[in-house]
Design a protein around this motif. Structure first.
Motif, PDB file in Angstrom:
ATOM      1  N   GLU A 141     -47.904 -18.305 -26.441  1.00 20.93           N
ATOM      2  CA  GLU A 141     -46.972 -19.273 -25.869  1.00 20.93           C
ATOM      3  C   GLU A 141     -46.959 -19.143 -24.338  1.00 20.93           C
ATOM      4  O   GLU A 141     -46.976 -20.145 -23.619  1.00 20.93           O
ATOM      5  N   GLY A 186     -49.679 -20.900 -22.830  1.00 22.02           N
ATOM      6  CA  GLY A 186     -49.656 -22.348 -23.049  1.00 22.02           C
ATOM      7  C   GLY A 186     -50.541 -22.811 -24.188  1.00 22.02           C
ATOM      8  O   GLY A 186     -50.844 -23.999 -24.292  1.00 22.02           O
ATOM      9  N   ALA A 243     -46.801 -23.730 -28.868  1.00 22.25           N
ATOM     10  CA  ALA A 243     -45.432 -24.056 -28.465  1.00 22.25           C
ATOM     11  C   ALA A 243     -44.528 -23.964 -29.685  1.00 22.25           C
ATOM     12  O   ALA A 243     -44.965 -24.216 -30.810  1.00 22.25           O
ATOM     13  N   GLU A 259     -46.618 -24.803 -33.027  1.00 15.85           N
ATOM     14  CA  GLU A 259     -47.566 -25.914 -32.868  1.00 15.85           C
ATOM     15  C   GLU A 259     -48.664 -25.528 -31.885  1.00 15.85           C
ATOM     16  O   GLU A 259     -48.418 -24.836 -30.899  1.00 15.85           O
ATOM     17  N   THR A 261     -51.000 -26.416 -28.864  1.00 17.63           N
ATOM     18  CA  THR A 261     -50.930 -27.322 -27.720  1.00 17.63           C
ATOM     19  C   THR A 261     -52.323 -27.868 -27.419  1.00 17.63           C
ATOM     20  O   THR A 261     -53.320 -27.441 -28.012  1.00 17.63           O
ATOM     21  N   THR A 262     -52.398 -28.794 -26.494  1.00 14.48           N
ATOM     22  CA  THR A 262     -53.697 -29.314 -26.062  1.00 14.48           C
ATOM     23  C   THR A 262     -54.566 -28.180 -25.529  1.00 14.48           C
ATOM     24  O   THR A 262     -55.753 -28.086 -25.858  1.00 14.48           O
TER      25      THR A 262
END
Length: 145
Positions: free
Chosen positions: A76, A79, A82, A96, A98-99
């Motif tokens: 997290e 990045g 999330a 989830e 992330t991109t």
């Protein structure tokens, strides 16, 4: 006393020995993209099953519930995953991808595929398929014990 032939006939010991060589290859492939094998496992599981809880992730990547919290926290911070704000005690908190997490997974995938290629394992395609089938049987048996 065990002989070399008797030692070579121990399937679980042979599996442990093979694991070490394969783990070194995986480590090198993941280092190129800044991931550990466990971090890759988390990202791969979230790509396949969006919204897993920390407990579900722990079971799928074979880590303890305690260590998955630190693992998710580090992902997290980078990045790559999330989580929604804490919903309250006892409530499910889905994780989830992330991109950036998807991009890291995409960068890692070619190395993972290379390590898993039958020729990299010294096998034919049919042998690799049979090995995978047998390893799944072993995994189910040891998970059930």
């Amino acid at each position: 006393m065990l002989t070399d032939d008797a030692i070579a006939a121990l399937p679980a010991w042979t599996l442990v020995q093979a694991f070490h060589g394969v783990a070194r290859r995986f480590g090198a492939a993941f280092a190129e993209v800044g991931l550990s094998s466990t971090q890759f496992g988390v990202l791969a599981q979230l790509a396949a099953h969006p919204g897993l809880s920390q407990g579900e992730i722990a079971r799928r990547v074979l880590v303890t519930a305690q260590s998955v919290g630190e693992l998710i926290g580090s992902l997290e911070e980078r990045g790559l995953v999330a989580r929604p704000p804490h919903p309250g005690r006892g409530r499910r908190r889905p994780v989830e991808l992330t991109t950036a997490g998807r991009e890291a997974l995409e960068r890692a995938t070619p190395g993972v595929l290379a390590v898993n290629a039958p020729e990299a394992l010294g096998l034919t395609a049919a042998e690799a398929e049979e090995l995978n089938r047998l390893l799944h049987i072993v995994r189910r048996a040891v998970d059930a014990a």
